[in-house]
Design a protein around this motif. Structure first.
Motif, PDB file in Angstrom:
ATOM      1  N   CYS A  73     -68.816  37.642 -43.831  1.00 18.94           N
ATOM      2  CA  CYS A  73     -68.831  38.879 -44.694  1.00 18.94           C
ATOM      3  C   CYS A  73     -70.134  39.071 -45.627  1.00 18.94           C
ATOM      4  O   CYS A  73     -70.025  38.342 -46.506  1.00 18.94           O
ATOM      5  N   GLY A  74     -69.833  40.455 -45.540  1.00 21.01           N
ATOM      6  CA  GLY A  74     -70.963  40.879 -46.158  1.00 21.01           C
ATOM      7  C   GLY A  74     -72.661  40.361 -45.432  1.00 21.01           C
ATOM      8  O   GLY A  74     -71.938  40.299 -44.026  1.00 21.01           O
ATOM      9  N   CYS A  75     -72.833  39.207 -46.230  1.00 24.98           N
ATOM     10  CA  CYS A  75     -74.028  38.569 -45.382  1.00 24.98           C
ATOM     11  C   CYS A  75     -74.340  37.617 -45.571  1.00 24.98           C
ATOM     12  O   CYS A  75     -74.988  36.305 -44.766  1.00 24.98           O
ATOM     13  N   LEU A  76     -72.975  36.858 -45.735  1.00 25.19           N
ATOM     14  CA  LEU A  76     -72.858  35.436 -45.646  1.00 25.19           C
ATOM     15  C   LEU A  76     -72.241  35.007 -44.389  1.00 25.19           C
ATOM     16  O   LEU A  76     -71.237  35.732 -43.738  1.00 25.19           O
ATOM     17  N   ARG A  77     -72.254  33.928 -44.252  1.00 23.41           N
ATOM     18  CA  ARG A  77     -71.772  33.865 -42.571  1.00 23.41           C
ATOM     19  C   ARG A  77     -70.372  32.332 -43.701  1.00 23.41           C
ATOM     20  O   ARG A  77     -70.845  31.666 -44.113  1.00 23.41           O
ATOM     21  N   VAL A  78     -69.669  31.955 -43.193  1.00 25.19           N
ATOM     22  CA  VAL A  78     -68.118  31.844 -43.164  1.00 25.19           C
ATOM     23  C   VAL A  78     -67.718  30.470 -42.710  1.00 25.19           C
ATOM     24  O   VAL A  78     -67.717  30.550 -41.302  1.00 25.19           O
ATOM     25  N   LEU A  79     -67.401  29.838 -42.833  1.00 24.32           N
ATOM     26  CA  LEU A  79     -67.177  28.517 -41.829  1.00 24.32           C
ATOM     27  C   LEU A  79     -65.369  28.670 -42.823  1.00 24.32           C
ATOM     28  O   LEU A  79     -65.865  27.459 -43.985  1.00 24.32           O
ATOM     29  N   MET A  80     -64.405  28.503 -42.300  1.00 24.64           N
ATOM     30  CA  MET A  80     -63.538  27.618 -43.030  1.00 24.64           C
ATOM     31  C   MET A  80     -62.539  27.347 -41.726  1.00 24.64           C
ATOM     32  O   MET A  80     -62.360  26.902 -40.940  1.00 24.64           O
ATOM     33  N   THR A  81     -62.112  25.654 -42.726  1.00 25.05           N
ATOM     34  CA  THR A  81     -60.915  25.023 -41.750  1.00 25.05           C
ATOM     35  C   THR A  81     -59.906  24.351 -42.740  1.00 25.05           C
ATOM     36  O   THR A  81     -60.101  24.959 -44.134  1.00 25.05           O
ATOM     37  N   HIS A  82     -59.080  23.796 -42.367  1.00 25.25           N
ATOM     38  CA  HIS A  82     -57.682  23.215 -43.380  1.00 25.25           C
ATOM     39  C   HIS A  82     -58.625  21.798 -44.862  1.00 25.25           C
ATOM     40  O   HIS A  82     -58.596  22.466 -45.748  1.00 25.25           O
ATOM     41  N   ILE A  83     -58.805  20.985 -43.622  1.00 26.11           N
ATOM     42  CA  ILE A  83     -58.461  19.462 -44.627  1.00 26.11           C
ATOM     43  C   ILE A  83     -60.665  19.676 -44.626  1.00 26.11           C
ATOM     44  O   ILE A  83     -61.157  19.141 -43.182  1.00 26.11           O
ATOM     45  N   GLY A  84     -61.943  19.718 -45.458  1.00 22.08           N
ATOM     46  CA  GLY A  84     -63.516  19.561 -45.550  1.00 22.08           C
ATOM     47  C   GLY A  84     -63.333  18.888 -46.022  1.00 22.08           C
ATOM     48  O   GLY A  84     -64.508  18.193 -46.263  1.00 22.08           O
ATOM     49  N   GLY A  85     -62.833  18.190 -47.025  1.00 20.66           N
ATOM     50  CA  GLY A  85     -63.758  17.516 -47.860  1.00 20.66           C
ATOM     51  C   GLY A  85     -64.307  18.557 -49.210  1.00 20.66           C
ATOM     52  O   GLY A  85     -63.828  19.245 -49.442  1.00 20.66           O
ATOM     53  N   TYR A  86     -65.450  17.367 -49.445  1.00 20.71           N
ATOM     54  CA  TYR A  86     -66.465  18.947 -50.859  1.00 20.71           C
ATOM     55  C   TYR A  86     -67.800  18.113 -50.727  1.00 20.71           C
ATOM     56  O   TYR A  86     -68.124  16.793 -50.297  1.00 20.71           O
ATOM     57  N   PRO A  87     -68.194  18.760 -51.171  1.00 18.60           N
ATOM     58  CA  PRO A  87     -69.949  18.656 -51.147  1.00 18.60           C
ATOM     59  C   PRO A  87     -69.679  17.240 -51.804  1.00 18.60           C
ATOM     60  O   PRO A  87     -69.581  16.347 -52.854  1.00 18.60           O
ATOM     61  N   GLY A  88     -70.551  16.410 -50.423  1.00 18.08           N
ATOM     62  CA  GLY A  88     -71.205  14.817 -51.331  1.00 18.08           C
ATOM     63  C   GLY A  88     -70.288  14.200 -50.854  1.00 18.08           C
ATOM     64  O   GLY A  88     -70.332  12.704 -50.179  1.00 18.08           O
ATOM     65  N   ARG A  89     -68.772  14.565 -50.232  1.00 23.01           N
ATOM     66  CA  ARG A  89     -67.420  13.133 -49.327  1.00 23.01           C
ATOM     67  C   ARG A  89     -67.451  14.725 -48.545  1.00 23.01           C
ATOM     68  O   ARG A  89     -65.961  14.755 -48.308  1.00 23.01           O
ATOM     69  N   TYR A  90     -67.353  15.000 -47.245  1.00 25.19           N
ATOM     70  CA  TYR A  90     -67.218  15.962 -46.836  1.00 25.19           C
ATOM     71  C   TYR A  90     -66.637  15.473 -45.605  1.00 25.19           C
ATOM     72  O   TYR A  90     -67.111  13.854 -44.735  1.00 25.19           O
ATOM     73  N   ASP A  91     -65.046  15.674 -44.877  1.00 25.44           N
ATOM     74  CA  ASP A  91     -64.411  15.083 -43.475  1.00 25.44           C
ATOM     75  C   ASP A  91     -65.578  14.833 -42.850  1.00 25.44           C
ATOM     76  O   ASP A  91     -66.310  16.031 -42.106  1.00 25.44           O
ATOM     77  N   ALA A  92     -65.637  13.951 -41.761  1.00 29.27           N
ATOM     78  CA  ALA A  92     -66.202  13.812 -40.446  1.00 29.27           C
ATOM     79  C   ALA A  92     -66.886  15.399 -39.634  1.00 29.27           C
ATOM     80  O   ALA A  92     -67.976  15.242 -39.769  1.00 29.27           O
ATOM     81  N   LYS A  93     -65.276  15.745 -39.188  1.00 28.79           N
ATOM     82  CA  LYS A  93     -64.887  16.687 -38.277  1.00 28.79           C
ATOM     83  C   LYS A  93     -65.563  17.862 -39.118  1.00 28.79           C
ATOM     84  O   LYS A  93     -66.109  18.621 -38.357  1.00 28.79           O
ATOM     85  N   ALA A  94     -65.572  18.459 -40.390  1.00 29.64           N
ATOM     86  CA  ALA A  94     -66.365  18.534 -41.407  1.00 29.64           C
ATOM     87  C   ALA A  94     -67.378  18.728 -41.161  1.00 29.64           C
ATOM     88  O   ALA A  94     -68.432  20.144 -41.166  1.00 29.64           O
TER      89      ALA A  94
END
Length: 104
Positions: A73-94
């Motif tokens: 999107c523009g000059c950004l690479r985006v990763l989208m998933t449903h349940i990913g967690g948040y910085p410092g506590r990401y889901d293992a799959k995310a």
């Protein structure tokens, strides 16, 4: 680009959502459409749609909206998933997807 980011609509896309999202250029739906392909197509007929399936979505929806997406999107690479967690506590799959695709 003005992005409308939504998730967990669970089968509802009523006029209030349309009014709120009217000014956006694109809608990103981060899973749990809840209305299957019919709801996803209704949203896509309103605004361009990029979406991923959530844990409550059926397999038919996953043919058009996979469990995760990586896109530019523009000059950004985006990763989208449903349940990913948040910085410092990401889901293992995310975490695996983040390490593999290196989104911005």
């Amino acid at each position: 680009m003005y992005i409308g980011l939504i998730s967990d609509t669970h089968g509802v896309f009523d006029p209030q959502f349309k009014e709120f999202l009217a000014p956006v250029d694109q809608i990103w739906h981060a899973g749990d459409f809840g209305g299957g392909l019919d709801l996803a197509r209704e949203i896509a007929s309103f605004k361009p749609l990029i979406g991923v399936a959530g844990n409550c979505d059926n397999c038919n929806l996953r043919f058009e909206h996979p469990l995760h997406r990586v896109f530019e999107c523009g000059c950004l690479r985006v990763l989208m998933t449903h349940i990913g967690g948040y910085p410092g506590r990401y889901d293992a799959k995310a975490r695996k997807l983040i390490n593999e695709h290196r989104p911005d």
